[in-house]
Every structure is written in C-alpha cells, then in structure tokens.
Write a protein that holds these residues in place. Structure first.
Motif, mmCIF file in Angstrom:
data_model
loop_
_atom_site.group_PDB
_atom_site.id
_atom_site.type_symbol
_atom_site.label_atom_id
_atom_site.label_comp_id
_atom_site.label_asym_id
_atom_site.label_seq_id
_atom_site.Cartn_x
_atom_site.Cartn_y
_atom_site.Cartn_z
ATOM 1 N N ASP A 68 0.792 -1.316 0.076
ATOM 2 C CA ASP A 68 -0.071 -0.083 -0.076
ATOM 3 C C ASP A 68 0.773 1.103 0.115
ATOM 4 N N LYS A 69 0.323 2.367 0.032
ATOM 5 C CA LYS A 69 1.035 3.495 -0.025
ATOM 6 C C LYS A 69 2.030 3.777 1.045
ATOM 7 N N GLU A 70 1.762 3.375 2.396
ATOM 8 C CA GLU A 70 2.486 3.476 3.297
ATOM 9 C C GLU A 70 3.627 2.375 3.517
ATOM 10 N N HIS A 71 3.314 1.370 2.803
ATOM 11 C CA HIS A 71 4.261 0.216 2.931
ATOM 12 C C HIS A 71 4.682 -0.355 1.419
ATOM 13 N N PRO A 72 5.368 0.555 0.813
ATOM 14 C CA PRO A 72 5.638 0.195 -0.696
ATOM 15 C C PRO A 72 6.588 -1.243 -0.788
ATOM 16 N N TYR A 73 7.177 -1.577 0.447
ATOM 17 C CA TYR A 73 7.786 -2.769 0.284
ATOM 18 C C TYR A 73 7.006 -4.089 0.864
ATOM 19 N N GLY A 74 5.709 -3.947 0.916
ATOM 20 C CA GLY A 74 4.935 -4.609 1.685
ATOM 21 C C GLY A 74 4.823 -4.964 3.145
ATOM 22 N N HIS A 75 4.373 -6.058 3.454
ATOM 23 C CA HIS A 75 4.270 -6.225 4.903
ATOM 24 C C HIS A 75 4.998 -7.535 5.395
ATOM 25 N N LYS A 76 5.824 -7.927 4.597
ATOM 26 C CA LYS A 76 6.427 -9.365 4.813
ATOM 27 C C LYS A 76 7.292 -9.394 6.117
ATOM 28 N N LYS A 77 7.860 -8.065 6.564
ATOM 29 C CA LYS A 77 8.394 -8.168 7.929
ATOM 30 C C LYS A 77 7.727 -8.536 9.007
ATOM 31 N N PHE A 78 6.447 -8.629 8.999
ATOM 32 C CA PHE A 78 5.466 -8.765 10.173
ATOM 33 C C PHE A 78 5.872 -10.373 10.594
ATOM 34 N N GLU A 79 6.159 -11.319 9.336
ATOM 35 C CA GLU A 79 6.504 -12.449 9.769
ATOM 36 C C GLU A 79 8.093 -12.762 10.562
ATOM 37 N N THR A 80 8.625 -11.709 10.262
ATOM 38 C CA THR A 80 10.117 -11.901 11.056
ATOM 39 C C THR A 80 9.755 -11.365 12.625
ATOM 40 N N LEU A 81 8.968 -10.194 12.413
ATOM 41 C CA LEU A 81 8.729 -9.879 13.853
ATOM 42 C C LEU A 81 7.984 -10.804 14.849
ATOM 43 N N ALA A 82 7.173 -11.665 14.135
ATOM 44 C CA ALA A 82 6.448 -12.861 14.953
ATOM 45 C C ALA A 82 7.615 -13.627 15.388
ATOM 46 N N GLY A 83 8.484 -14.154 14.583
ATOM 47 C CA GLY A 83 9.595 -14.918 14.965
ATOM 48 C C GLY A 83 10.433 -14.368 16.136
ATOM 49 N N LEU A 84 10.629 -13.105 16.059
ATOM 50 C CA LEU A 84 11.311 -12.238 17.193
ATOM 51 C C LEU A 84 10.536 -12.145 18.456
ATOM 52 N N PHE A 85 9.042 -12.217 18.398
ATOM 53 C CA PHE A 85 8.380 -12.402 19.493
ATOM 54 C C PHE A 85 8.458 -13.668 20.224
ATOM 55 N N ILE A 86 8.439 -14.773 19.344
ATOM 56 C CA ILE A 86 8.765 -16.225 19.816
ATOM 57 C C ILE A 86 9.876 -16.414 20.498
ATOM 58 N N ALA A 87 11.013 -15.702 20.058
ATOM 59 C CA ALA A 87 12.199 -15.707 20.962
ATOM 60 C C ALA A 87 11.872 -15.079 22.186
ATOM 61 N N ILE A 88 11.375 -14.114 22.423
ATOM 62 C CA ILE A 88 11.267 -13.260 23.638
ATOM 63 C C ILE A 88 10.551 -14.173 24.401
ATOM 64 N N MET A 89 9.394 -14.839 23.978
ATOM 65 C CA MET A 89 8.725 -15.805 24.791
ATOM 66 C C MET A 89 9.601 -16.872 25.387
ATOM 67 N N LEU A 90 10.400 -17.407 24.389
ATOM 68 C CA LEU A 90 11.166 -18.340 25.043
ATOM 69 C C LEU A 90 12.390 -18.053 26.132
ATOM 70 N N PHE A 91 12.898 -16.909 25.934
ATOM 71 C CA PHE A 91 13.520 -16.325 26.848
ATOM 72 C C PHE A 91 12.951 -16.615 28.270
ATOM 73 N N PHE A 92 11.596 -16.007 28.410
ATOM 74 C CA PHE A 92 10.917 -15.688 29.533
ATOM 75 C C PHE A 92 10.734 -17.090 30.154
ATOM 76 N N ILE A 93 10.205 -17.985 29.340
ATOM 77 C CA ILE A 93 9.970 -19.418 29.832
ATOM 78 C C ILE A 93 11.326 -20.049 30.286
ATOM 79 N N GLY A 94 12.219 -20.091 29.461
ATOM 80 C CA GLY A 94 13.830 -20.557 30.175
ATOM 81 C C GLY A 94 13.971 -19.935 31.322
ATOM 82 N N GLY A 95 13.747 -18.733 31.704
ATOM 83 C CA GLY A 95 14.108 -18.050 33.109
ATOM 84 C C GLY A 95 13.165 -18.603 34.002
ATOM 85 N N LYS A 96 12.049 -18.765 33.804
ATOM 86 C CA LYS A 96 10.842 -19.439 34.675
ATOM 87 C C LYS A 96 11.410 -20.910 34.952
#
Length: 290
Positions: A68-96
């Motif tokens: 779209d106009k605000e995202h000329p390269y598309g939204h594909k990096k949301f998939e990468t952001l999801a992976g980053l969020f998974i990593a943060i979840m795992l760090f938290f679980i590992g500490g627990k």
C-alpha cells in the motif's frame, strides 16, 4: 510470496498448533500427577510451541497484506517480527524454568513414576519428531521464516524430552531425586538456545544484514561482456524476499533500450544462480578507459 503460499503456511500452522497443544497438555497432566518438575517444565515448554503457532498465525495474517501507499515494500517483515516475539517468549519461559528448578533444589520432591508416564513421554517424543521434521521441510519448501523458526523451537523439544525420559528412568532405577531439578536446568538450556537462534535470525533480517556475498554477485555481473566494473554492492532481506542494489559500469555508447535489456538479463541470471526471489536495482554508470 503470494496469497496461495500464505494460505498453505496458515494451514500448516493450524495443524501443528493442534499437535503441540495435545502434547503440552499430556505432559503437564502426567508431570503434575507424578510430581516431576522436569516433565512439567517440558510440558510448559511444549505449551510455548502452541503459543508460538498462534503468534505465527497473527504474523502471517499481517504479512499477507498487499503493498500500500505507506508500505511500498509490503508487510512481509511482520513474519520476522512474529519470530522475534517467539524468541522473547522462549527467553521468559527459560528463566521461569530455572527459577522453579532452584526452588526444587531447596525442597526436593520424589516423582511418582509409572510405566504409563514413560509411555506417554515416548508417544509425545514421536509426535515432536514428526512435527519438527514436517514443519522444517515445509518451511524450506515455501521459503517461510516463521515455519523454519518454529520448527527450530519444536526441535528443542525432542532433545528436552529425551533428557526428561532419561531422568525419570534414572530415578526409577534408584538414582537420587536431585537429578530431577538438574534435568530442569538442562531443559532451560535447550529453551534458551532455541530462543537465541530464533532471535539471531530475526534480528539479522530486521537490521538488514547482508544476505548474499558481494563477491558472488560481482562474479555473476562480470559474466556479461557489456559490464566493465561493479561496485557499491548491497543486499538485504530474507530468503523469500531478497533485495540487491549496485552500481554497474558499462560502455558509454549503449543506449537506454540496450541497458534496460542488460539489467533484466542480469536479474534473470542471479535468480537462476542465487535465489528466485531476488529483486535487483542497478545504477548505470559510463565506463571510460584511462
């Protein structure tokens, strides 16, 4: 990545979500019944597999949005952001898991081990092996970062389950109960390792780490006789969305049509020799002999 591929990724994530939740609930239930911190920890680790599938589904839904106009390269990096969020979840679980293990060092509890619990662990181990291999294979086939990252997450469950199985077997054979919290620490090590691998991969994409060796790009470019020199080569992106830009020096007498044709030929060859998802941008410069 087209809509058809995004649909396939979503279908795979839903299938794996069902499998992971089944495995997690089974481990947590059996671990609670027999009072095993290592098996219960393994169950919560498996539960994060299901949570990561949900995060992946959200990420894929956002990544599938068109340009779209605000995202000329598309939204594909949301998939990468999801992976980053998974990593943060795992760090938290590992500490627990580490905190719970230290509590059990201070107040040891002898697990009540049954043949049924060992069989249950073997069954869930088999499911994890199937899920991890299937998800990784589909991730490579569809060039999906979220499937590959999630398969790495699930793969850690395989080694963790083997460790828990070994621990319960040792306690049943008469080894001291202290081995149970020790196994929990081993579980946390696998969780944190998986978190680091996913975090490293996601952050590399988000900070535009070079995707392709510049010498390899230069070598392909110089295969064309019209190309006299190449410089300022850059690459970024992910396996399913690679961007390359560079400056190419050509004969000054080449016209616009010839230059345009040359650029398309170079992009075609790079797609054939490096990756079919390459998008090439070239800045043309005239070449003059000294």
């Amino acid at each position: 990545m087209n809509d058809k591929i995004f649909t396939k990724i979503r279908q795979i994530l839903w299938l794996i979500l069902f499998a992971n939740l089944s495995v997690a609930l089974l481990k947590i239930t059996i671990g609670t019944i027999i009072k095993s911190t290592s098996m219960t920890a393994d169950g919560f680790h498996s539960l994060t597999d299901g949570s990561s599938n949900i995060v992946g589904l959200i990420g894929i839904r956002l990544a599938a949005k068109p340009v779209d106009k605000e995202h000329p390269y598309g939204h594909k990096k949301f998939e990468t952001l999801a992976g980053l969020f998974i990593a943060i979840m795992l760090f938290f679980i590992g500490g627990k898991i580490i905190i719970n293990a230290f509590y059990r060092f201070l107040s040891p509890v002898t697990p009540h081990i049954t043949s049924e619990s060992l069989v249950t662990l073997l069954i869930t181990l088999g499911i994890n092996i199937f899920v991890s291999n299937y998800e990784y294979k589909k991730g490579r086939e569809l060039n999906s970062y979220i499937l590959i990252s999630d398969s790495l997450h699930t793969k850690s469950d395989i080694f963790v389950s083997i460790g828990v199985l070994f621990t319960l077997a040792c306690i049943k054979l008469g080894f001291p109960v202290i081995i149970d919290p020790i196994a929990s620490l081993v579980v946390s090590a696998f969780v944190l390792h998986a978190a680091w691998e996913i975090f490293k991969g996601a952050s590399s994409i988000l900070v535009d780490k070079a995707m392709i060796d510049t010498e390899k790009i230069k070598e392909i470019a110089l295969e064309f006789q019209e190309v006299k020199n190449v410089h300022k080569i850059r690459s970024r992106g992910s396996e399913n969305d690679i961007y390359i830009d560079m400056h190419v020096m050509i004969e000054p007498k080449m016209n616009i049509e010839e230059s345009h044709s040359l650029i398309h030929q170079m992009e075609k060859k790079m797609k054939e020799k490096i990756n079919k998802n390459i998008q090439l941008i070239i800045h043309i410069e005239p070449f003059y002999k000294n």
